[in-house]
Scaffold this motif. Sequence first.
Motif, PDB file in Angstrom:
ATOM      1  N   PHE A 130       0.853  -1.008  -0.441  1.00 63.27           N
ATOM      2  CA  PHE A 130       0.121   0.022  -0.139  1.00 63.27           C
ATOM      3  C   PHE A 130       0.805   1.147   0.207  1.00 63.27           C
ATOM      4  O   PHE A 130       1.818   2.119   1.264  1.00 63.27           O
ATOM      5  CB  PHE A 130      -1.028  -0.505   1.033  1.00 63.27           C
ATOM      6  N   ARG A 131       1.353   1.670  -1.257  1.00 64.61           N
ATOM      7  CA  ARG A 131       1.909   3.323  -1.000  1.00 64.61           C
ATOM      8  C   ARG A 131       0.956   3.718  -1.615  1.00 64.61           C
ATOM      9  O   ARG A 131       0.270   3.739  -3.027  1.00 64.61           O
ATOM     10  CB  ARG A 131       3.821   2.314  -1.371  1.00 64.61           C
ATOM     11  N   ARG A 132       1.047   5.280  -1.422  1.00 67.41           N
ATOM     12  CA  ARG A 132       1.012   6.529  -2.553  1.00 67.41           C
ATOM     13  C   ARG A 132       1.474   6.656  -3.438  1.00 67.41           C
ATOM     14  O   ARG A 132       2.290   6.937  -2.756  1.00 67.41           O
ATOM     15  CB  ARG A 132       0.258   7.598  -1.121  1.00 67.41           C
ATOM     16  N   GLN A 133       0.946   7.471  -4.425  1.00 67.96           N
ATOM     17  CA  GLN A 133       1.638   8.267  -5.323  1.00 67.96           C
ATOM     18  C   GLN A 133       1.914   9.385  -4.750  1.00 67.96           C
ATOM     19  O   GLN A 133       1.295   9.855  -4.359  1.00 67.96           O
ATOM     20  CB  GLN A 133       1.303   7.963  -6.806  1.00 67.96           C
ATOM     21  N   ARG A 134       3.136   9.816  -4.999  1.00 63.98           N
ATOM     22  CA  ARG A 134       3.695  11.543  -4.337  1.00 63.98           C
ATOM     23  C   ARG A 134       3.535  12.502  -5.479  1.00 63.98           C
ATOM     24  O   ARG A 134       3.679  12.212  -6.306  1.00 63.98           O
ATOM     25  CB  ARG A 134       5.169  10.986  -3.808  1.00 63.98           C
ATOM     26  N   GLN A 135       3.057  12.755  -5.488  1.00 63.33           N
ATOM     27  CA  GLN A 135       2.742  14.606  -6.604  1.00 63.33           C
ATOM     28  C   GLN A 135       3.280  15.464  -5.589  1.00 63.33           C
ATOM     29  O   GLN A 135       3.564  15.755  -5.075  1.00 63.33           O
ATOM     30  CB  GLN A 135       0.946  14.354  -5.995  1.00 63.33           C
ATOM     31  N   LEU A 136       4.148  15.973  -6.214  1.00 58.76           N
ATOM     32  CA  LEU A 136       5.502  16.912  -6.184  1.00 58.76           C
ATOM     33  C   LEU A 136       4.596  18.141  -7.025  1.00 58.76           C
ATOM     34  O   LEU A 136       4.823  18.263  -7.898  1.00 58.76           O
ATOM     35  CB  LEU A 136       6.733  16.824  -6.555  1.00 58.76           C
ATOM     36  N   HIS A 137       4.102  19.014  -6.176  1.00 59.39           N
ATOM     37  CA  HIS A 137       4.062  20.026  -6.408  1.00 59.39           C
ATOM     38  C   HIS A 137       4.389  21.364  -5.548  1.00 59.39           C
ATOM     39  O   HIS A 137       5.095  21.435  -4.537  1.00 59.39           O
ATOM     40  CB  HIS A 137       2.008  20.918  -6.497  1.00 59.39           C
ATOM     41  N   PRO A 138       4.475  22.772  -6.184  1.00 58.47           N
ATOM     42  CA  PRO A 138       5.084  23.947  -5.989  1.00 58.47           C
ATOM     43  C   PRO A 138       4.225  24.418  -4.588  1.00 58.47           C
ATOM     44  O   PRO A 138       2.909  24.266  -4.410  1.00 58.47           O
ATOM     45  CB  PRO A 138       5.477  25.241  -7.002  1.00 58.47           C
ATOM     46  N   VAL A 139       4.925  24.495  -3.370  1.00 59.17           N
ATOM     47  CA  VAL A 139       4.766  25.335  -2.352  1.00 59.17           C
ATOM     48  C   VAL A 139       4.566  26.987  -2.842  1.00 59.17           C
ATOM     49  O   VAL A 139       5.815  27.861  -2.932  1.00 59.17           O
ATOM     50  CB  VAL A 139       5.547  25.446  -1.211  1.00 59.17           C
ATOM     51  N   ALA A 140       3.153  27.654  -3.012  1.00 57.23           N
ATOM     52  CA  ALA A 140       2.238  28.578  -3.124  1.00 57.23           C
ATOM     53  C   ALA A 140       2.929  29.794  -1.965  1.00 57.23           C
ATOM     54  O   ALA A 140       2.518  30.739  -2.034  1.00 57.23           O
ATOM     55  CB  ALA A 140       0.851  28.576  -3.788  1.00 57.23           C
ATOM     56  N   GLU A 141       3.440  29.301  -0.682  1.00 62.32           N
ATOM     57  CA  GLU A 141       2.576  30.347   0.047  1.00 62.32           C
ATOM     58  C   GLU A 141       3.981  30.664   0.988  1.00 62.32           C
ATOM     59  O   GLU A 141       4.598  29.258   0.556  1.00 62.32           O
ATOM     60  CB  GLU A 141       1.650  29.576   1.423  1.00 62.32           C
ATOM     61  N   LEU A 142       4.349  32.097   1.717  1.00 54.83           N
ATOM     62  CA  LEU A 142       6.153  31.934   2.350  1.00 54.83           C
ATOM     63  C   LEU A 142       5.662  32.129   3.533  1.00 54.83           C
ATOM     64  O   LEU A 142       5.011  33.222   3.879  1.00 54.83           O
ATOM     65  CB  LEU A 142       6.511  33.166   1.118  1.00 54.83           C
ATOM     66  N   ASN A 143       6.552  31.707   4.168  1.00 51.34           N
ATOM     67  CA  ASN A 143       6.516  31.520   5.482  1.00 51.34           C
ATOM     68  C   ASN A 143       7.282  33.000   6.343  1.00 51.34           C
ATOM     69  O   ASN A 143       8.553  32.969   6.325  1.00 51.34           O
ATOM     70  CB  ASN A 143       7.503  30.657   6.611  1.00 51.34           C
ATOM     71  N   VAL A 144       6.618  34.106   6.422  1.00 50.29           N
ATOM     72  CA  VAL A 144       7.080  35.526   7.126  1.00 50.29           C
ATOM     73  C   VAL A 144       7.479  35.455   7.931  1.00 50.29           C
ATOM     74  O   VAL A 144       7.279  36.859   8.647  1.00 50.29           O
ATOM     75  CB  VAL A 144       6.497  36.660   6.121  1.00 50.29           C
ATOM     76  N   THR A 145       7.144  34.586   9.189  1.00 50.55           N
ATOM     77  CA  THR A 145       6.724  34.744  10.832  1.00 50.55           C
ATOM     78  C   THR A 145       8.233  35.678  10.980  1.00 50.55           C
ATOM     79  O   THR A 145       8.482  35.958  11.600  1.00 50.55           O
ATOM     80  CB  THR A 145       6.551  33.441  11.171  1.00 50.55           C
ATOM     81  N   ASN A 146       9.287  34.559  10.608  1.00 48.43           N
ATOM     82  CA  ASN A 146      10.525  35.535  10.561  1.00 48.43           C
ATOM     83  C   ASN A 146      10.902  36.476  11.046  1.00 48.43           C
ATOM     84  O   ASN A 146      11.749  37.113  11.080  1.00 48.43           O
ATOM     85  CB  ASN A 146      12.050  33.947  10.323  1.00 48.43           C
ATOM     86  N   MET A 147      10.130  37.243   9.199  1.00 48.90           N
ATOM     87  CA  MET A 147      10.699  38.217   9.304  1.00 48.90           C
ATOM     88  C   MET A 147       9.809  39.037   9.836  1.00 48.90           C
ATOM     89  O   MET A 147      10.532  40.175   9.953  1.00 48.90           O
ATOM     90  CB  MET A 147      10.476  38.461   7.330  1.00 48.90           C
ATOM     91  N   VAL A 148       8.647  38.965   9.507  1.00 53.43           N
ATOM     92  CA  VAL A 148       7.761  39.896  11.513  1.00 53.43           C
ATOM     93  C   VAL A 148       8.735  40.479  12.457  1.00 53.43           C
ATOM     94  O   VAL A 148       8.947  41.291  12.614  1.00 53.43           O
ATOM     95  CB  VAL A 148       6.606  39.387  11.096  1.00 53.43           C
TER      96      VAL A 148
END
Length: 139
Positions: free
Chosen positions: A5-23
Amino acid sequence: MAKIFRRQRQLHPVAELNVTNMVDLGFTLLIIFMITTPLIQQEQTIPLNLPGESKKPQVPPESEFQTVSIDQSGKLYVGSKPVSFAELSRTLTEFAARSKPPIIRIRADMSLQYQQVVRVMDELTKRGLTRISLDTESK
């Protein structure tokens, strides 16, 4: 036979940028500026008409500065605190006793008698404080 039982991995780009450190960095810098700005402006609250000089590149400070100001009427200030001549002498002795004495910035009003500036410089040299800077206004 066992089924895998394996899921096929689908690679897609992350559309969100984590700005917590910059804040966090922005707020930290804001706090630093809010704390240091009043300290920088303290010595400029004494109304002085400084003598002028032509513009030149600034040399970065290599050590601590202490300011001695003399206003138009001849009143003495160490930093932004008014002092008498006797108190100035005691304060200069304390500065000279440090392991690394500070550079003394003399801020004197342009209309002041030159003798009053020489009197302060004489007190500095008596105590071995020979690293002196005369503040001027660039034109």
